[in-house]
Design a protein around this motif. Sequence first.
Motif: not given
Length: 790
Positions: A118-120, A137-138, A144-149, A197-200
């Motif tokens: 995904a784009d930021p 951070a994206l 990479v950004v994560l969900s809490d789960e 994570t960044h789309f690129d």
Amino acid sequence: MIQNFLRITIRNMMKNKLFIFINVFGMGIAIACCIVAYFNWEFDARFNTHHVNAPTIYRVSSIREFEKQTTLYGHAPIPLGAAIRQNIPDVKHVMRLWWSYSDFKVEDNIFRAGLAYADPDIFDMFTFEFINGSPAALKDKSKVVLSDEMAIKLFGSTDVVGKMLTQVDGAILKEKEVGGVFKKQPAGSSFAEDSYTHFDNFFDDVKEVTENDWKNRDMLFVQIDDASRVPVVQKQLQTFVENNNKVREDFVIKEFLLDPFVGMAQRDENMDTWSRLHPSSPKAAVISPIVMAVLILLIACFNMTNTAIAISSRRLKEIGIRKVMGSVRVQLIVQFIGETMFICFVALIVGLFLGEVLLLSWNALWTEMKLTSHYLDNPSFLIFLVAVLFFTGLVAGSYPAFYISNFEPVSILKGQMKFGGTNYFTRTLLALQYAISLTAIIFAIAFYANSRYQSNFDLGFNEKSVIIAYVSNQGEFDTYRNAIQQNKDIVSVAGSKHSIFSSGYNDPIKYESKQMETDIIEVGDGYLNTMSMHLVEGRDFIKDSESDKKESIIVTEKLAKDFGWDKPLGKEILWMDTVKLYVIGVVKDIYTNGLWDKMDPLMLRYIGPEQYTHVIVSGPMDKMVSINKAMEAQWKQVFPNRIYNGRFIDEMTVEARQVNDNIVKMFAFLGIVALMLSGTGLYTLVSLNIIKKMKEIGIRKVLGASVSNITRIINTEFVIILVIASALGSWLSYYAVDWLMDSIWDYYLPMSGVTVAVSVFILFFISAAAIGYKVLGAATMNPVNTLRVE
């Protein structure tokens, strides 16, 4: 005065504890069903509404016209996002979105990543609550950004910013730093991913796709704050249509559409729009519980009305004395409606507790939908409860209150007023109760029969004896095939690039002047045999045949029929405007979409092992579970850094069976409750009828009437009511069952006469059991006792 009304209400309830208990419990169940239906409706109505910017967000969709049919697709060419960002200043944010099949590895543990590119701008446009780290951070491709789960699953904690993990993409391993942790999106959200994570990174992971490649697609969202500029932006988008059409003659776009994000999930589900986002509930799944809840609530109200009439018949002297002492009709009406309202209030309290139980049961039925109760923080729900209370109180109590309060006190006290038995109103209520009950029974039996029918439905191949695993290239295919072929239970192993219920593509093909779209899958040696596809005409592909790779195809009967071929072998079709292909075989129809949608025509092409990405394994049906376990064990040895991805391809039929079974449970529950309440109503009316005819029954017995004759006198009108209810319920079910099944599947078993007959038998049997003892007691009683009382 209110205190006296309340004291009289409680005293009368205590005198009729059994009837009141049945009505309170039945009404409580009905209200509980209404509560579940409300929260189910709310889940759909509030889908995606937590996104603050939703009114200003639009999905860029593609409208394609083919063979005079217009179709909406929820995707757009990949380069369009960058083009919008550079050329259309009215667009505030642009976000491209696509999905990865990667896994995450932390130390020796591997987990499915649920990763999306995904784009930021995603975190500027959509509402995500960050627990740790920053949405910024994206912007860093290495993070990479994560969900809490996901963070807890990987690290056991949400305080993980700065920690490293490994992205496993096939044989490729990449180190990623955790840049942030967001709270998992609620169930009512289109964004169900666990990591971004960044789309690129998409272009790094999928080498054959570039940022300027108009042939490939992604999902594209834009934010336009000024609603008046939306038509202008949409007009500007049309300048890029030609960029697509130059390189995709097989997918010519008529126009790009700005599809509002508000209501998008519901529209996609109802219109069957292509989309990779998490869908909302199907319309039938929203409407059906509401209809069920209303029907069972009406049954409970009708039953309470009959009970109120029965109880009131014992209070005629009370009514007469109160009128003589000065009570006006309005006071009596308020008293009777108030009593019914009080009973409904008690039932409402019971319903709130039962609602929690039914919510748990509902969530157990539908694993992807988690309904949660929230009472005090939801004003609309409190309004709903008050509305249900007044509705039930007025519907159930109005007729007895207005009817009984109209009696003259002189007639009552002289004993001239005889109140009991049945009338047209109570008969109508009973007929409606039983019609609704029969409808529920027919639904349950019809869906049970449909479940058995669909379980044995021939999809054109043996879906219950096939497992598919996914590899990256020929080398991995050969290594894994050699490892699993040591298992003696495995009957056959084949390779392919695509497969039924897995992957493929759709392209236009032409025969003479006629053109149509077909699904296409590219398969290798032994595919037809391994999938148990039935060749009805012609031959299979010849191993390593270059001519078969270049120009031979096998088609389904549907494709041949759609082109109007009587003798399909040797027919020449044109693909991609220049490639000539020749039919060498015809297989039995393949239901490419399972039982959910109409099957599409299918064309099979032959490829060599260098293109294999699927490992197709077949074996005996009773050995498939053990074969799958053995395949998983071999996978861990051959690919220690990857999660085993094998799956049974009958998942679609299993899902259809689960839907059938769940609906059977729902309507069986409705039928049981409805029959219980209807049986109580029937028992009440029969009791009143017997009381009214006690003298007649006594005289008839003295004159020599038999038990069967007395039974016929008591039961005749109720048998007629049941016959009318059976006709009404059967007629209603004929249309309702077909509507619901048709809204879910394209291939199902229509309601049969046997289903109706069995349902009617159950209805009459339960009814006979409910009143049999009472009727038999009246028919065998000593007439002396009856006549002495009179």
